[in-house]
Every structure is written in structure tokens, then in C-alpha cells.
Design a protein around this motif. Structure first.
Motif, PDB file in Angstrom:
ATOM      1  N   VAL A 173      90.166  48.233  78.452  1.00 11.58           N
ATOM      2  CA  VAL A 173      89.186  48.921  79.264  1.00 11.58           C
ATOM      3  C   VAL A 173      87.994  47.988  79.430  1.00 11.58           C
ATOM      4  O   VAL A 173      87.449  47.495  78.441  1.00 11.58           O
ATOM      5  CB  VAL A 173      88.737  50.253  78.640  1.00 11.58           C
ATOM      6  CG1 VAL A 173      87.662  50.912  79.496  1.00 11.58           C
ATOM      7  CG2 VAL A 173      89.928  51.189  78.487  1.00 11.58           C
ATOM      8  N   TYR A 174      87.610  47.741  80.651  1.00 11.43           N
ATOM      9  CA  TYR A 174      86.512  46.845  80.951  1.00 11.43           C
ATOM     10  C   TYR A 174      85.268  47.650  81.288  1.00 11.43           C
ATOM     11  O   TYR A 174      85.305  48.564  82.108  1.00 11.43           O
ATOM     12  CB  TYR A 174      86.871  45.925  82.121  1.00 11.43           C
ATOM     13  CG  TYR A 174      87.823  44.826  81.732  1.00 11.43           C
ATOM     14  CD1 TYR A 174      87.394  43.498  81.663  1.00 11.43           C
ATOM     15  CD2 TYR A 174      89.148  45.107  81.410  1.00 11.43           C
ATOM     16  CE1 TYR A 174      88.264  42.488  81.287  1.00 11.43           C
ATOM     17  CE2 TYR A 174      90.023  44.109  81.028  1.00 11.43           C
ATOM     18  CZ  TYR A 174      89.576  42.802  80.973  1.00 11.43           C
ATOM     19  OH  TYR A 174      90.440  41.799  80.597  1.00 11.43           O
ATOM     20  N   TYR A 175      84.159  47.296  80.643  1.00  3.67           N
ATOM     21  CA  TYR A 175      82.907  48.014  80.790  1.00  3.67           C
ATOM     22  C   TYR A 175      81.843  47.121  81.409  1.00  3.67           C
ATOM     23  O   TYR A 175      81.647  45.981  80.973  1.00  3.67           O
ATOM     24  CB  TYR A 175      82.390  48.504  79.439  1.00  3.67           C
ATOM     25  CG  TYR A 175      83.285  49.494  78.746  1.00  3.67           C
ATOM     26  CD1 TYR A 175      83.168  50.854  78.993  1.00  3.67           C
ATOM     27  CD2 TYR A 175      84.250  49.069  77.845  1.00  3.67           C
ATOM     28  CE1 TYR A 175      83.988  51.765  78.354  1.00  3.67           C
ATOM     29  CE2 TYR A 175      85.074  49.969  77.201  1.00  3.67           C
ATOM     30  CZ  TYR A 175      84.939  51.323  77.457  1.00  3.67           C
ATOM     31  OH  TYR A 175      85.748  52.225  76.821  1.00  3.67           O
ATOM     32  N   CYS A 176      81.151  47.651  82.368  1.00  2.00           N
ATOM     33  CA  CYS A 176      80.004  46.974  82.950  1.00  2.00           C
ATOM     34  C   CYS A 176      78.772  47.240  82.093  1.00  2.00           C
ATOM     35  O   CYS A 176      78.594  48.342  81.561  1.00  2.00           O
ATOM     36  CB  CYS A 176      79.783  47.473  84.373  1.00  2.00           C
ATOM     37  SG  CYS A 176      78.399  46.706  85.242  1.00  2.00           S
ATOM     38  N   ASN A 177      77.930  46.238  81.968  1.00  2.00           N
ATOM     39  CA  ASN A 177      76.730  46.324  81.146  1.00  2.00           C
ATOM     40  C   ASN A 177      75.536  45.798  81.923  1.00  2.00           C
ATOM     41  O   ASN A 177      75.646  44.824  82.666  1.00  2.00           O
ATOM     42  CB  ASN A 177      76.927  45.510  79.859  1.00  2.00           C
ATOM     43  CG  ASN A 177      75.641  45.275  79.103  1.00  2.00           C
ATOM     44  OD1 ASN A 177      74.971  44.261  79.310  1.00  2.00           O
ATOM     45  ND2 ASN A 177      75.301  46.204  78.223  1.00  2.00           N
ATOM     46  N   LEU A 178      74.396  46.443  81.711  1.00  2.00           N
ATOM     47  CA  LEU A 178      73.152  46.031  82.344  1.00  2.00           C
ATOM     48  C   LEU A 178      72.021  46.179  81.345  1.00  2.00           C
ATOM     49  O   LEU A 178      71.953  47.186  80.642  1.00  2.00           O
ATOM     50  CB  LEU A 178      72.887  46.876  83.595  1.00  2.00           C
ATOM     51  CG  LEU A 178      71.608  46.644  84.398  1.00  2.00           C
ATOM     52  CD1 LEU A 178      71.856  46.976  85.867  1.00  2.00           C
ATOM     53  CD2 LEU A 178      70.468  47.504  83.865  1.00  2.00           C
ATOM     54  N   ARG A 179      71.129  45.197  81.291  1.00  2.00           N
ATOM     55  CA  ARG A 179      69.976  45.241  80.399  1.00  2.00           C
ATOM     56  C   ARG A 179      68.693  45.100  81.199  1.00  2.00           C
ATOM     57  O   ARG A 179      68.603  44.297  82.121  1.00  2.00           O
ATOM     58  CB  ARG A 179      70.048  44.144  79.345  1.00  2.00           C
ATOM     59  CG  ARG A 179      71.247  44.256  78.413  1.00  2.00           C
ATOM     60  CD  ARG A 179      71.053  43.408  77.170  1.00  2.00           C
ATOM     61  NE  ARG A 179      70.891  42.002  77.493  1.00  2.00           N
ATOM     62  CZ  ARG A 179      70.404  41.090  76.648  1.00  2.00           C
ATOM     63  NH1 ARG A 179      70.008  41.464  75.431  1.00  2.00           N
ATOM     64  NH2 ARG A 179      70.313  39.821  77.021  1.00  2.00           N
TER      65      ARG A 179
END
Length: 117
Positions: free
Chosen positions: A92-98
Motif C-alpha cells: 500500500v503506497y501512501y502520500c505524505n505532506l509536511r
């Protein structure tokens, strides 16, 4: 609030390609970076690739030379071009933003990538 919506996951044959997209929306300012993580059953979530506001990128050793991360800052969108896929890429690929300030991290719901032998 920030929402991340991923797309592009699915089935691929070994050696094939997929392109993942992640579109951010909401109150987004002072973006630090965006990236992709993945998690397979029984394994810890791991960094796949990140891209910073200045354009610099980082990749996991397992995907170097095969995956490419890119972005469209105007749309707060990040892409992951995945070539030469292997069954080991199944996760499962997750997008991340900071964001700053203060430091906040947001995650998408994930998109399944399955690579058959």
C-alpha cells in the motif's frame, strides 16, 4: 485541514509501469516536502521517495533507478513514476505532506499496488 487524494494504483505485471498521483487540497502553505511511503503486510512502513520545495529528491535504495518522483507545486501534486516493477514492490503506497509552521504531517488513505510475477 489538508486532504490528500491518491490515484493510479492497481495491478501491473513484473517489468511493467504504474504512475501514482497525489493531489493535496485545503489550507496548504509553507510546504516542506511531499513524498511517498509504502507498507507491505508484516513490514514497517518505509520511505520510497521524497521531493523538497527546492526540488531535491531522495529515494530508497530499493527503488533507485526505477522510480522517479516529481511534483507540480502550483497544484500541490506529487507523482511517482514506477518502472521495472517487481513483485517486491507490492504494498500500500501512501502520500505524505509536511507543513510549517508548526510542523504538521498529513497522510493519504493509501493506494494498493500489486505486481504479479
Amino acid at each position: 485541514q489538508v486532504q490528500l487524494v491518491e490515484s493510479g494504483g492497481g495491478l501491473a505485471q513484473a517489468g511493467g509501469s504504474l504512475r501514482l498521483s497525489c493531489v493535496g487540497s485545503g489550507s496548504i502553505a509553507n510546504l516542506i516536502d511531499m513524498g511517498w511511503y509504502r507498507q507491505a503486510p508484516g513490514k514497517q512502513r518505509e520511505l520510497v521517495a521524497t521531493i523538497r520545495t527546492g526540488g531535491s529528491t531522495s529515494y530508497a535504495d530499493s527503488v533507485k533507478g526505477r522510480f522517479t518522483i516529481s511534483r507540480d507545486n502550483a497544484k500541490t501534486t506529487v507523482y511517482l513514476q514506477m518502472n521495472s516493477l517487481k513483485p517486491e514492490d507490492t504494498a500500500v503506497y501512501y502520500c505524505n505532506l509536511r507543513l510549517l509552521p508548526p510542523l504538521r504531517t498529513y497522510w493519504g488513505q493509501g493506494t494498493q499496488v500489486t505486481v504479479s510475477s
